[in-house]
Design an enzyme around this catalytic site. Sequence first.
Site, PDB file in Angstrom:
ATOM      1  CG  HIS A  47      -1.230   3.745  -1.087  1.00 16.69           C
ATOM      2  ND1 HIS A  47      -1.591   2.417  -1.124  1.00 16.69           N
ATOM      3  CD2 HIS A  47      -0.383   3.931  -2.132  1.00 16.69           C
ATOM      4  CE1 HIS A  47      -1.000   1.828  -2.144  1.00 16.69           C
ATOM      5  NE2 HIS A  47      -0.260   2.714  -2.763  1.00 16.69           N
ATOM      6  N   GLY A 158       6.552   7.102  -1.392  1.00 19.42           N
ATOM      7  CA  GLY A 158       6.990   6.278  -0.256  1.00 19.42           C
ATOM      8  C   GLY A 158       8.453   5.887  -0.380  1.00 19.42           C
TER       9      GLY A 158
END
Length: 289
Positions: A47, A158
């Site tokens: 993250h 992602g």
Amino acid sequence: MKTSRRTKHLPRVIRTVPALRRAVANFRARGGKIALVPTMGALHEGHFSLIGRARNRADRVIVSIFVNPAQFAPNEDLNTYPRSFDADIAALAELKVELVWAPAVPTMYPAGFATRIVPEGPATAGLEDAIRPHFFAGVATVVAKLLIQCEPDIAVFGEKDYQQLKVVTQLARDLDLKCRILGVPIVREPDGLALSSRNRYLSPSERQAAPMLYRALKECAGKIASGAPLDAVLDYGRKAIARAGLRLDYFEARNANTLKSLTAPSGEPIRLLAAAQIGTTRLIDNVAV
Ligand code: PAF
């Protein structure tokens, strides 16, 4: 519910839509680009790399933390999904994130909520959707809401959830959202295991076996790149993963853009994608060929 800001260094945590709208309007009035990093919390280096990319591309970064019930099936880990809100906020303070959008479930899905986005295209590629049929409608609905609520110029996702990245990219395009979707490469442990909030469920022996998923993907990508026949390579990879004690959900070569199946490479970009269970934990990963 009130918003909170315990010291001047902590990000502002917003929990209501009107407060979020005011904060976004305030950002807009000050000019510059806004980036959104949608998360379900339990933040890790993966993250942080999304936030780093957001920070490079925008003047203001909003991180959303919302464990979205709509993307969990009744038999999945919604109740035990890792939650570490205070540690997340402390990490976001270090990263100088200004605003955290953290709605409660009834704020995101108030009584009477009755709209669901059911994506097609990459969402029906026969990968995650084949194992988790509920998943992409849950993701598409919440991501559309997050993008409408936060009005970002850029949203960062992602590549670990590669099919999700393709679904969200298609969603933004199909709904004419002004937001640009950015994908960020997977962050890995030194032994290759892709970082995931769920890795904390792994027992020591499962943790030791888990990097086999990446090793098999990487080895097979090399074989395909050097011209080995696709079927034989996929068969080799599937067997290697089974030998390591992982229960494979899929191990597939797909067109990297459309996620359509490939029978033989014909010059298009290829992505190898895999998912497997180890103990009670599900791992997913992918590599470019
Ligand atoms: O990838 C995730 O963490 C979630 O699927 C997302 C995009 C935040 C939607 O809930």
